[in-house]
Design an enzyme around this catalytic site. Structure first.
Site, PDB file in Angstrom:
ATOM      1  N   ASP A 120       0.825  -1.204   0.000  1.00  0.00           N
ATOM      2  CA  ASP A 120       0.000   0.000   0.000  1.00  0.00           C
ATOM      3  C   ASP A 120       0.863   1.259   0.000  1.00  0.00           C
ATOM      4  OD1 ASP A 120      -2.686   1.334   0.467  1.00  0.00           O
ATOM      5  OD2 ASP A 120      -1.604   2.013   2.244  1.00  0.00           O
ATOM      6  N   GLU A 153       0.979  -0.486  -5.111  1.00  0.00           N
ATOM      7  CA  GLU A 153      -0.026   0.560  -5.324  1.00  0.00           C
ATOM      8  C   GLU A 153       0.747   1.876  -5.391  1.00  0.00           C
ATOM      9  OE1 GLU A 153      -3.413   3.316  -3.517  1.00  0.00           O
ATOM     10  OE2 GLU A 153      -1.708   2.579  -2.394  1.00  0.00           O
TER      11      GLU A 153
END
Length: 632
Positions: free
Chosen positions: A310, A363
């Site tokens: 993330d 990401e």
């Protein structure tokens, strides 16, 4: 009575401080074991700047005087073996800081924790589960780029709920989720973070227990069972992982021994004001051991098949989310976080050296180069990167009234300019259906029928675009309202005709994708894609080919993003022969108008679109169709 010393390997200690102990969870934390014939727990914690550390819990009335830990000579590690402590006992570390303040901290390496709002760590032995996924593990392929990858993103607390809005346990989810995902034709599920976190509304992205599976849904064995059942259904499991920042709750990692230990000592770099969190010090060797070990831990202990990292941009940039003057350039005057980039390279080198068949996905929302390139060629070493540019362009395009789409045709085609610069995943994730952004279905313009038609056309285009795929739960049946993390998806909608037909469309489209090699075998270069026509902006139509390694495997894709039917629409094709419509988002069983190409289509010798032959087809309204060459 406590035993002050319990031998630990000097080599393990050395590697931990060097930043190279990639299974440091076997060294630190609470481990049930036997010492000198006595059963108990060895507690080990890193707190180099503490004056004293004591273990406290129910077993000593939360009074730590009788359980003082001993500092390992020449190390910042504290150690204590306590006989009689057993699986399930709760504990914390009572740390006396250099200033004499006494603070209570949860164990950074704890394998389990109390259910929120309680914050203590729980002694837990992870060795009891008997895995049944040998067959799955033997089938996993190293060449993931040449395999179908269709991910269903899930928030476990709101996919479904039980009576009185109760969350389902890991075992209850295991009876429902894998079977549904397999039936729908997905290859993987991606689970939003399941590391322990205090606040439900953070969705797990602000963790306190990086090694503790959240107790909201059950025990570690219960989660292992869920993963095991997924593997039984041949569904891979990916977990979201957050190595960039952590929450600042008092019992967590921040100021762990009274000083900046896991976060940067420089307050400017430590504070993540936009998210109200603290950034990991990615230049500190012990923190690197902690984080890389954590990635390996999920793969080792829980048999996870991949991690989605993330907020990679927050790791890569010193000025990410910061105002001018609120950050300091690197030694070369740039905004890149050199330590962050080095950490990511090391992470990927270690993971792939040990587990070459796993997925490690970034990401990453910027144009940082070579994110999914090997580290030996200067890349960051991920095997996939989320294509946030494609997602932003296409959602913007789809929200435009079809009358005006012709003036925004570039949003439809620009992604092909860089489609092969990385190994991309095309994400339609949870972030796009919250905070006023509207659900996927409700983003679509037009009346009720047109909303569904637009979404089906978009999904057809998305499935044919180069890159692997990810869809957030509920988007497959047309959840009308935005995602709510505190309640179930609106499964009752499936009973209504249009939502049920959309779900069936997604199911059929998913299975078609898996069966059609041209849609996934050559995703990473121009050999798998060829434009037929990208310039018909006046009618908002595009047409292209997808190709597999085999010359015989080829699919023609035509997309019409207006509500107008085009009869006798001519498209170029590369060879003579016979063609057939093999998939059409406008078929009536999917809720469409039923405009289709019936029977066999014979190629004409008329050159068109720089191709030697052509076809005349019926192009349905707000639809994507697939055509395939067949034997006579």
């Amino acid at each position: 009575m406590a035993v002050p010393t319990s031998p630990v390997s000097q080599e393990d200690l050395y590697l931990f401080h060097e930043g190279s102990n990639f299974r440091s969870y076997q060294l630190l934390g609470a481990h049930v074991l036997e010492v000198d014939g006595r059963q108990g727990v060895r507690f080990t914690v890193w707190a180099p700047n503490a004056q004293a550390v004591r273990v406290v819990g129910d077993f000593n009335g939360w009074q730590g005087e009788q359980h003082k830990m001993e500092r390992v000579e020449g190390s910042g590690i504290w150690l204590l073996f306590i006989p009689g402590i057993k699986n399930g006992d709760i504990y914390k570390y009572e740390i006396q800081t250099a200033e004499g303040q006494v603070i209570l901290k949860a164990d950074p390496y704890a394998f389990y924790a109390q259910l929120r709002p309680e914050t203590a760590s729980v002694v837990y032995n992870l060795n009891g589960y008997q895995w049944n996924d040998v067959k799955w593990q033997s089938k996993k392929k190293k060449t993931v780029n040449q395999q179908p990858l269709l991910i269903y993103e899930v928030h476990l607390g709101s996919w479904r709920r039980g009576e009185n809005n109760a969350v389902l346990t890991y075992r209850e989810l295991a009876e429902l989720l894998p079977q549904y995902v397999a039936a729908m034709g997905y290859t993987h599920i991606e689970i939003m973070p399941v590391a322990e976190h205090p606040f439900d509304g953070s969705w797990g992205y602000q963790a306190t227990g990086y090694y503790a599976i959240t107790s909201r849904y059950g025990t570690p064995e219960d989660f292992m069972y869920l993963v095991d059942v997924c593997h039984e259904y041949e569904i891979g499991v990916i977990v979201d992982w957050v190595p960039g920042h952590f929450c600042k709750d008092n019992h967590g990692l921040r100021q762990f021994d009274g000083t900046a230990l896991y976060e940067y000592a420089n307050v400017q770099r430590a504070e993540n004001k936009g998210w109200g969190t603290a950034n990991f010090d990615l230049g500190r060797t012990e923190v690197i051991s902690f984080l890389i070990s954590n990635a390996i831990f999920w793969l080792d202990v829980y048999h996870i098949d991949g991690i989605r990292v993330d907020a990679v941009s927050n790791i890569l940039y010193l000025n990410y989310g910061r105002e001018e003057g609120d950050w300091t350039p690197n030694p070369y005057g740039g905004d890149g976080n050199l330590e962050g980039a080095a950490f990511l390279r090391k992470l990927n080198e270690v993971v792939f050296a040990q587990r070459p068949n796993v997925l490690v996905m970034a990401e990453e929302s910027t144009s940082w180069p070579m994110v999914s390139w090997p580290t030996y060629s200067g890349g960051l070493g991920f095997n996939f990167k989320w294509n946030m540019g494609w997602m932003n362009d296409m959602l913007r395009y789809m929200e435009i009234d079809p009358v005006h789409r012709k003036w925004n045709h570039h949003l439809l085609t620009f992604s092909f300019m860089y489609a092969f610069s990385e190994n991309f995943i095309l994400p339609l994730s949870h972030d796009e259906v919250v905070h006023g952004k509207k659900s996927m279905l409700n983003k679509m313009p037009g009346d009720y029928w047109q909303k569904f038609a637009n979404l089906r056309a978009f999904y057809g285009y998305w499935m044919a675009h180069p890159g692997k795929k990810l869809l957030f739960m509920g988007s497959e049946f047309g959840q009308f309202i935005e995602w709510q993390d505190h309640e179930s998806l609106d499964w009752h909608l499936v009973e209504s005709p249009m939502h049920g037909k959309l779900q069936e469309y997604c199911r059929r489209l998913n299975h078609f994708y898996q069966q059609e090699r041209s849609l996934w075998e050559v995703d990473g270069n121009w050999q798998g894609f060829e434009w037929i026509d990208c310039s018909d902006y006046t009618q908002s139509v595009i047409c292209f080919m997808r190709k597999s390694i085999s010359p015989e495997e080829m699919l023609i894709v035509v997309c019409n993003f207006t509500p107008i039917v085009h009869y006798a629409y001519r498209i170029g094709i590369p060879a003579e022969g016979f063609y057939q419509e093999c998939f059409n988002s406008d078929w009536e069983e999917f809720g469409g108008s039923g405009q289709k190409n019936i029977g066999i289509l014979a190629a004409e010798g008329k050159a068109w679109h720089n191709q030697s032959h052509s076809l005349e087809i019926t192009l349905p309204p707000l639809a994507t169709i697939y055509l395939k060459k067949i034997k006579k």
